[in-house]
Structure formats: C-alpha cells, structure tokens
Motif scaffolding. Sequence first.
Motif, PDB file in Angstrom:
ATOM      1  N   GLY A 301       0.792  -1.220   0.000  1.00  0.00           N
ATOM      2  CA  GLY A 301       0.000   0.000   0.000  1.00  0.00           C
ATOM      3  C   GLY A 301       0.824   1.268   0.000  1.00  0.00           C
ATOM      4  N   ASP A 387      -9.168   4.338  11.657  1.00  0.00           N
ATOM      5  CA  ASP A 387      -9.080   2.931  11.262  1.00  0.00           C
ATOM      6  C   ASP A 387      -7.669   2.601  10.794  1.00  0.00           C
ATOM      7  OD1 ASP A 387      -8.933   4.237   8.856  1.00  0.00           O
ATOM      8  OD2 ASP A 387     -10.838   3.515   8.084  1.00  0.00           O
ATOM      9  N   GLY A 388      -7.401   1.299  10.693  1.00  0.00           N
ATOM     10  CA  GLY A 388      -6.110   0.824  10.189  1.00  0.00           C
ATOM     11  C   GLY A 388      -5.061   0.596  11.261  1.00  0.00           C
ATOM     12  N   TYR A 389      -5.388   0.882  12.522  1.00  0.00           N
ATOM     13  CA  TYR A 389      -4.410   0.742  13.595  1.00  0.00           C
ATOM     14  C   TYR A 389      -4.997  -0.097  14.728  1.00  0.00           C
ATOM     15  CZ  TYR A 389      -1.827   4.500  11.268  1.00  0.00           C
ATOM     16  OH  TYR A 389      -1.142   5.253  10.365  1.00  0.00           O
ATOM     17  N   GLN A 390      -4.101  -0.769  15.447  1.00  0.00           N
ATOM     18  CA  GLN A 390      -4.500  -1.573  16.602  1.00  0.00           C
ATOM     19  C   GLN A 390      -3.827  -1.001  17.849  1.00  0.00           C
ATOM     20  OE1 GLN A 390      -6.772  -3.973  16.117  1.00  0.00           O
ATOM     21  NE2 GLN A 390      -6.677  -3.560  13.909  1.00  0.00           N
ATOM     22  N   LYS A 448       0.240  -0.798  13.250  1.00  0.00           N
ATOM     23  CA  LYS A 448      -0.524  -0.495  12.039  1.00  0.00           C
ATOM     24  C   LYS A 448      -0.649  -1.742  11.187  1.00  0.00           C
ATOM     25  CE  LYS A 448      -0.624   2.534   7.960  1.00  0.00           C
ATOM     26  NZ  LYS A 448       0.105   3.554   7.169  1.00  0.00           N
ATOM     27  N   ASP A 449      -1.867  -1.963  10.711  1.00  0.00           N
ATOM     28  CA  ASP A 449      -2.102  -3.103   9.825  1.00  0.00           C
ATOM     29  C   ASP A 449      -1.263  -2.942   8.558  1.00  0.00           C
ATOM     30  OD1 ASP A 449      -3.945  -3.942  11.677  1.00  0.00           O
ATOM     31  OD2 ASP A 449      -5.662  -3.097  10.610  1.00  0.00           O
ATOM     32  N   ASP A 451       1.944  -2.555   8.147  1.00  0.00           N
ATOM     33  CA  ASP A 451       3.225  -1.853   8.257  1.00  0.00           C
ATOM     34  C   ASP A 451       4.005  -2.461   9.418  1.00  0.00           C
ATOM     35  OD1 ASP A 451       5.383  -0.187   8.526  1.00  0.00           O
ATOM     36  OD2 ASP A 451       4.254   1.674   8.381  1.00  0.00           O
TER      37      ASP A 451
END
Length: 718
Positions: A301, A387-390, A448-449, A451
């Motif tokens: 991405g 969104d996109g992070y944990q 991060k999803d 990365d």
Amino acid sequence: MLAIVLLVSLVLSGCSRHDLPAGGAPPGTLPPGAEASQPSVDFVVLIDNSASITPPEQVIIREATMLLADLADPGDHIAVVTFGEAPKGKTVISRRLVTDADRDAFKAAVKGEVDFREKFSDIRAGIRHLADARDELLPTRDAIRAAVLFSDGKLEPKDRQTAAAFAQMQTDLRGPLAGLPIYAVVLGDTSSRQPIPGLPDLTGLTLMSGHLASSPTHFYHARTLEQLPEIAVTILNDTKGISTLGEDGGAAFRVDSTVELMNLIVRKRSPGSSPGSKGDAELPTSAQIELVPPAITAIPGEASPADAPDSVYRNRDYQHFDLFVVRKPRPGIWTVKCTDGKTPRVLSKIVSPVKLREHIPPQIAVNEVGLLQAWLYDERSKRRITDGYQLQAKIAEVGALDVSLVQVPLTDDEKSGVHSLVLPEGPFTALGKAPAPGRVELQVIATKDGDPWFLRRSPPRTLEVQEPLMEWRTLPTPLRPIPFVTKDLVLGGSIAKARYQDLGFETPATLRILLERRDPATGTYSPVLEQQVPGTAVGDRLEFLVSTPVPDYADYRYSYTLTGRLGTGEFRMQSQTEYFRVEPPWVLVGLAALVFLALLELVSVLTAKVRGQVQLDKTGRNPGYAAVRVSPRREWLSTAVPTTEVDLGTTRVRIRPRRHLFLFKRLCVSVTRGSDVRLDSSPISGTAYICVKARGQHSLRFNLADGDSVDATLRLRV
C-alpha cells in the motif's frame, strides 16, 4: 550541559502534555484540551559565567546550548542569560527559531559571548535579570515555559552582602517568578558543598536544591563531568523528549512510513583526549561512528522508496557529539554502530505527524470507574485516525512492565477513533485479580495493519488504586417490594468531611444521580430519575442522598457522578454502573395464594350440597317404584324414600356431596346398614365411601335380604 539538555527535553516533551480532569468519561469523549494545538516552548538558560566553571565543562555547556538550537522545533523561543559579578545578568540572545539563519545566529552568539570570564558567581544576578526581563525572555503567551539554572552553587555578590542577595532571590521567586518551573542543576561536588559566606546554614547544594529548584524533581546534581551525559540521558528518558528508543541497547531505531525527520546525537571522544582518559575511555572517535540504514523493502500500500534516496546530513563540528539529521528516512531499523565494536551512546528525536496520545488518570478509587483513553492523531490533518491501527495496553505489577507478557486490546469506538479500557477493573482482570488498593503499571502500544515498522509506545504509567473516597449507596437485587411495607429507595453516597475538605473544592460539589429503566422490547435504557444533589452534613460525613418511590416491575441501572471545581480545574468522580431488578414478592404472593386457596377450599367444602332426583325401581315379590326429588342439602339418606312406594327393608344408604375449590365435584356413597349394594357395578363394602363424578347419571343396585332387588338411578348434582 545538563540544564541545556533538560531544556531540550522540555521542548520535545511538549507534544505529550495535557491537563486532564479526574474520573472517567464516555469512550468517545476526550478530556478538555486533549486535542488542542500543541504549544510552542519558551525557555531560558541561566548560565554561571564565572571562571569557577572548568574549561572542559565550559565546552560541553556551549555545545549543549548550540545543540539545543539544532533540535528545537520551528517556533520555539530560546533565551540565554549569563551572570557573574554584575548586579544583574546579561541577555546573550533571545530569539525565536524559525529558519536556519535563526539557528546560526543563536549558535554564533552562544559561541562568542558565553566566555566564562567573570570573577564572581552571583546567582542572585541571574534570578534578578530573569524577573525584570521575564516578558522579553518568555514572550509567547500560550507557550510551555521553563527556566534552567546551571551553576556550581556559589552565591558571591560583589558587595559581599550574601544575606541581602538571598533575601532578594526569595522575593523574586515568590513574586514575578511565581509559577515558573525552574530547574536547578549543580555541577561538581567540591565548591557546591562549601558553606555560603554570611549564610552558614546554607551550602551551594542546599541553596540550589531547597530554594531555587521548583521541586525535588526539578533538581539534578552532576558530581563529575563524566556524569553529565548519563544524567542527561536519564532526564531525557524521564521527560520523553529526546530518548533512547533503541531496539538494541539504545543504538537501533524503528522508523515507519510516517516519519518525516530523525535526529540522532551520538556521544564521541573529545579532541585531544587519550583513549584511556577518564570519562572518554568507552567513547568512540568520530571516525569510528557510522549510521547504517535498513535494507530497502516495499510496504503493502506504500510507494517503493527505491527511487527516493535518504537525505542524511552529518555534523561533525561538535567536540562531544556527532549530529545525524535524516529527512524522510526509509522504513525499517536504523542502527548506529562503532567500528571498534563498542556500544554507542545515542539520543534521538524522531518526528512523525502521527502521534499516540493517551490519558490515564494517575489515581482512581477502587469503587470508582474511569477510562484509559488512547488515540492516534494526525497533526497535519488535525484529525484523529479512526481505522487501520491496533491499540493495546501492556499491563504489569509495579516494576515488571519490561518483562510482562500481559497485553489487553483496547475497545475501539469506531466513530470517534478513541480506544479505551475500563479502570480499575480492566487491568486487574487481565492480571487475574480482583480490583484492590495498590498500583499497577500500564503502557499503550499502537501498531498499524500492513506496516511492520509502525510502532508507538506511550510512556510507562503507574495507576494508583486507592481506598474508596465516596461510599456509594447500593440496592439489593432482585428487589421485591411489599405493598404498604417497603419504604422508598435511597440513592446517593457519602464522604468524610475531612477528606472532602482536603480536596479543596472552590464551589460546593454535587452528586448527579441517574436511574434508568430498561425497555424489554428494544433493550435500551431511558432515565426515570436524573437529579443533582447537594451535600448535607450529618455528623462527620457529608451525605448526597435522594429518596424515590419503588419503581414498577422492570430491570434498572443506576450510577453516580460527583462533580465540582477545584483550584486545578474540574473534578469528576464516576461510580460503577450497578444493575437491579424490581419484581413481585413471590414468597408473599405464594403465601397469599395458599391462604386464599385454603379459604376457598374451606368455603367450597362447607357449602357443598347435593340436589337432583333419585328414581327407584323394585322388582321381585314386592315390586315398587318411586321418584324422589332431592332439594339442596348436605346429605341424602335412603330413609327419605317412602316405604309405601319402595320398601328397602333394613338397608340404609347415605349420599354426600364432596367439592374442592368449587371445581372438583364428587358424589360419595356409603352403606350404613345392610350389604350387597353396588354403585355402577362396584360393590360398596362396610361403611366406606365410594365417590364418583357428580355429572350424568349413576346406578345404584340393592340386593335385599328377602330376595328382591332395587335399581336406583341417581341424577344428582353438587
């Protein structure tokens, strides 16, 4: 130098500073000021310009001051004040750093005018100058402000009036400088321990630590020059400005695709020192230091960095440091190495617009509920990342955070982008314990999803769980009110007057009491009582109570929120949400039902009567026929049959009604004299009763002693 580096840490820690109220908040609601624009930093460096500062110390002080200019963010304001024998200090430079020209001018002024040629060291002169020129030295209204005093602790006014000089300092500190954080850094362990002439109860050390430093945490003592870098590293780690965030002994640094700038400050051996000289033995030379970038890898991405070479600038001009500046560094692990195999000592400042922000209340009562809140914030777009992070919390007993394997995912509020964990229940549950007074350590970690290099860690935080401050009123569940007996519900709480006064409310606190009813159709709750209750003094306690009638049968929940204003801001304490159910008093209902049924049975039995018609047909030598009408009565006897119509001889039969609860009805037949009597073909023996349903018709056959028989048809009802 320690003072200068400390100020650098203040610059870099500005992005994580926010004052937040006590207590919890709804998951998507952030504390006031949590997302305010990050303020710039105004700070003043007060440097003892006397010749008592040794030449090696002079060099490292100048270099740290100039390094400060290289690391300051655009818009920060830095002032340098020197003091010596004059009654007032001197402003070397006071400048806002925006461009490279500003930085060059600042460094040139420090290099040229901080000369350490004064004969005396009058700390009072520096404090006096700071008080008089505060608006010039700290010009930004909303900036984070601080001052650092760097000296060996001597108080040497030229007129020798040390008592008057000390009194003047105290006046300035309590007057125009009140509220300004002042860091006092003592260098050396010899002159700082000597009594101050005219003030025999004070040494330079006690003067700096007890009277000039704003608090014990604002005081530092570097006994030798060799300790300065190590102490600086400790200070920087504590403040989380410049820090050793390395993955391998503090010399490896994780960089993700959002990083825009990386500054690395690497300690090196000063020119002219020998490899075995004290303090420099473990340090490499500039030629032995190298920065190793990561291999080029593509991130899903993200655009490939292959065609965008890293911009690496290296400044070797400092005698004690090499400075690396890398703009738009490629993602991966960057490593500082020494060709002689030694471990380098590195400070870092890594700049990314994606910031991890968090709020954890420092203390919470065991019966209170609060929230650990964390979110990622993009400073370019001024928005939270949703969104996109944990995000997860690492949890441990005190002192065991580094080795803890306990990690709990934070609950994500997708609309707000705020992740949360309920306190104190969440951390204690993760550790397999029930909430109890004590302390636990927490750290928020963000990934991060897609990365593998993105990683954000909050500073380690200590959550102190205290004994209850408020005693909340709780209700039993289920609640089964007895009509005309059960009193109103009492909701609220109380607090000891002494503890309430210790909090220092500027306005009287109030308790918000919220009672909500659950709609069984939708599963949602709606308020049935919402009231702000003031406190009422009862003995040694302050009570916040409200009475309300027992509500209808349903499921309910209730909570309390104590609010008020302290001198430091708004105060908020949230109770846990409790649930209860109101239902009928089933035991009482059952008892009443039993009593009712018993009474009903009694009435049913006592008022049961038989009525209808009995037809008798006698055959044999003395035939006869009779039709006897039976009016309502408690029993019917065969003696009621006229002997002129049907002679039953000596046989006697009794028919009684039997009724239960007015529903179950029977005809019960017994023979009081004679024998061989059958009811519906069933013989009746002795005086026992045979019962049949009291509906339709039944047959009763008499076999008399003279050989005749009588067939009776019973058309009776109960």
